[in-house]
Enzyme design. Structure first.
Site, PDB file in Angstrom:
ATOM      1  N   SER A 130       0.759  -1.475  -0.033  1.00 27.77           N
ATOM      2  CA  SER A 130      -0.169  -0.228   0.066  1.00 27.77           C
ATOM      3  C   SER A 130       1.211   1.299   0.102  1.00 27.77           C
ATOM      4  CB  SER A 130      -0.597  -0.051   1.397  1.00 27.77           C
ATOM      5  OG  SER A 130      -1.810   0.638   1.074  1.00 27.77           O
ATOM      6  N   ASP A 170      -8.105  -5.110  -6.137  1.00 21.70           N
ATOM      7  CA  ASP A 170      -7.683  -4.321  -5.745  1.00 21.70           C
ATOM      8  C   ASP A 170      -7.840  -2.841  -5.706  1.00 21.70           C
ATOM      9  OD1 ASP A 170      -6.485  -1.972  -3.596  1.00 21.70           O
ATOM     10  OD2 ASP A 170      -4.768  -3.096  -4.077  1.00 21.70           O
ATOM     11  N   HIS A 227      -6.183  -6.258  -1.892  1.00 26.55           N
ATOM     12  CA  HIS A 227      -5.391  -5.370  -1.510  1.00 26.55           C
ATOM     13  C   HIS A 227      -4.179  -6.106  -0.979  1.00 26.55           C
ATOM     14  CE1 HIS A 227      -3.963  -1.481  -0.959  1.00 26.55           C
ATOM     15  NE2 HIS A 227      -3.603  -1.317   0.336  1.00 26.55           N
TER      16      HIS A 227
END
Length: 512
Positions: free
Chosen positions: A192, A447, A472
């Site tokens: 991320s 994602d 994700h």
């Protein structure tokens, strides 16, 4: 090195539970729930592995060392003598002294724990290659913040540039602590926002880190991130993960009904049907209300399969079940089930309360740092997930203005300066064409953040892996029997590249 005790691990899990005390928008609560679940799963993995080792009469497993490094508050102004203590962890369990590699796990917009150097894909690779495992918590998150850090004047030292300088300083600290040399190859890992930091650390400090794995890394900053809900729309229509066109159509229909009721002034019925904690008092509360409803879908898509029973397949089975009534009725069911999952008696839709939460300056040393992260979106990234595009299945009351206005209301940052900051970030790092080397960008097609990442090979050594059916940061966890074949294949490909990097680095040293 201290022995890892059951009580220590239990305390870590308890701390993560305490981080769930505050209320707020549904997405924030879901992020906290995922954070909690990851900690618990990490605890279980470490605990059962330890039990297995003891059963096999193996050497007693020892835990990582936690410590703090004193960092300049401002790396770019040495006349400023202010400092803060940044938390790190080091795990020597698998390290093949003295020349084994160093695997750096980079922290992001939440607290870290010991598990950052104990479980995960990078730990599996460290065991295979005899690496020293180190992890650094991001400045201003978790325990890496001064008591007055959240005051407005002090937030100016929170940035990705300062975070990268922290990593460089930490590199020097570890190098000196263990007398490392050029024979100790560094590879960094992150997912991320930390995935972006991983790529950027390789980009900006190539002399310090030999290679990087950047998972679900949104390296292209974007003010109006309409692509987020485009991917959400595609994901809830994707039969591979249990979605369908019928599911998407039901969601669209439900939100159209909600918008119509708002426009018709049927506010009290909406408050009752969706268990609002307070009366909806105008357009700002309406925006909070529809955003909370959209979060029920956006969060499930982003974290698909992270929490048992909280996935696209389950969500769509409800939204397509005509026995439950109209699509509006089914949306009520989704909301009620989320409230039960989050142990809520009502949903907070007050815009004023949302502002109060973001303005709070008291510290929470665990969980996700919402005030800090929103500041970073205002000063660097944007990333505002809107519904102003026709492909969005939710309410068009979710506007860019409603989110950018928070920058002014909370931090005094003019709305027009946010776009300038986003443009600078892309100029500084190269957006989704960073022109670096030895980086793997890993993304899942479910994602929503993959829309801002690198999806195609940029060169022979700047590579992209795109995983069908995963959400994700799915590749970053430890392998499980239930992993999709596409995920297993991706992990194998990452492992091959890490092995090649280490081999190449060793050959380069020998050749000098």
């Amino acid at each position: 090195m201290k022995e890892l005790s059951f009580s220590v691990l239990a305390l870590l899990v308890l701390q993560s539970l305490l981080g769930l005390g505050s209320t707020g928008r549904n997405f924030r609560l879901m992020k906290q729930k995922v954070f909690q679940y990851r900690e618990i799963q990490s605890f279980k993995e470490v605990y059962y592995r330890r039990k297995l080792h003891l059963h096999e009469a193996a050497v007693t497993e020892t835990g990582p060392v936690e410590g703090y490094i004193k960092q300049p508050l401002d790396h770019f102004n040495r006349r400023n003598n202010a400092t803060y203590n940044q938390r790190y962890w080091i795990n020597e369990e698998y390290w093949q002294r003295p020349h084994g590699p160093v695997f750096l796990f980079i922290g992001g917009e939440s607290s870290l724990s010991h598990f950052a150097v104990m479980v995960g894909e990078h730990v599996e690779l460290a065991q295979k290659h005899g690496a020293l495992l180190v992890a650094l918590e991001h400045r201003y998150y978790g325990g890496s913040i001064n008591p007055d850090g959240l005051l407005l004047d002090n937030l100016r030292f929170l940035s990705s540039q300062q975070a990268l300088a922290d990593l460089a300083s930490f590199h020097l600290f570890v190098t000196q602590k263990y007398n490392l040399t050029s024979e100790n190859t560094w590879i960094c890992f992150g997912g991320s926002y930390p995935g972006s930091l991983s790529a950027w650390f390789r980009l900006k400090f190539p002399h310090l880190v030999y290679a990087a794995v950047a998972s679900s890394a949104p390296v292209r900053a974007e003010l109006n991130f309409i692509g987020y809900n485009k991917v959400v729309s595609q994901s809830i229509s994707d039969p591979v993960v249990g979605g369908s066109v019928k599911c998407k159509e039901a969601i669209v229909e439900a939100f159209l009904m909600v918008d119509h009721m708002l426009q018709a002034g049927n506010i009290s019925q909406l408050e009752k049907d969706f268990s609002s904690c307070e009366s909806l008092k105008g357009s700002d509360d309406y925006m909070e209300f529809v955003s909370n409803l959209a979060d029920l879908f956006m969060g499930v898509v982003q974290y698909n399969m992270e929490i048992p029973g909280n996935d696209i397949s389950k969500l769509c089975s409800i939204m397509t079940d005509e026995k439950l009534g109209t699509s509006y009725d089914r949306l009520m069911v989704i909301n009620q089930k989320n409230m039960e999952r989050m142990a809520l008696i009502c949903v907070n839709n007050s815009h004023e309360k949302a502002l109060e939460d973001l303005k709070r300056t008291d510290l929470s040393l665990v969980g996700v740092g919402e005030r800090q992260w929103y500041f970073q979106t205002c000063t660097e990234f944007g990333y505002y997930q809107t519904c102003e595009d026709k492909s969005c299945p939710f309410s068009q009351l979710m506007t860019l203005k409603s989110q950018v206005d928070l920058c002014s209301q909370v931090f005094g940052i003019p709305a027009d300066s946010v776009q300038t900051s986003v443009q600078f970030t892309n100029e500084y790092y190269g957006a989704d064409h960073p022109k670096s080397s030895r980086i793997i960008f890993v993304n899942g097609n479910i994602d929503p953040w993959h829309a801002l990442s690198v999806l195609k090979n940029q060169s022979h050594s700047e590579l992209a892996i795109f995983i069908n059916g995963t959400a994700h940061c799915a590749n970053m966890g430890s392998p499980k029997p239930t992993d999709l074949p596409s995920l297993k294949k991706a992990r194998e490909e990452i492992a091959v590249h890490v092995g090649k990097w280490l081999k190449t680095a060793k050959l380069n040293i020998v050749g000098k």
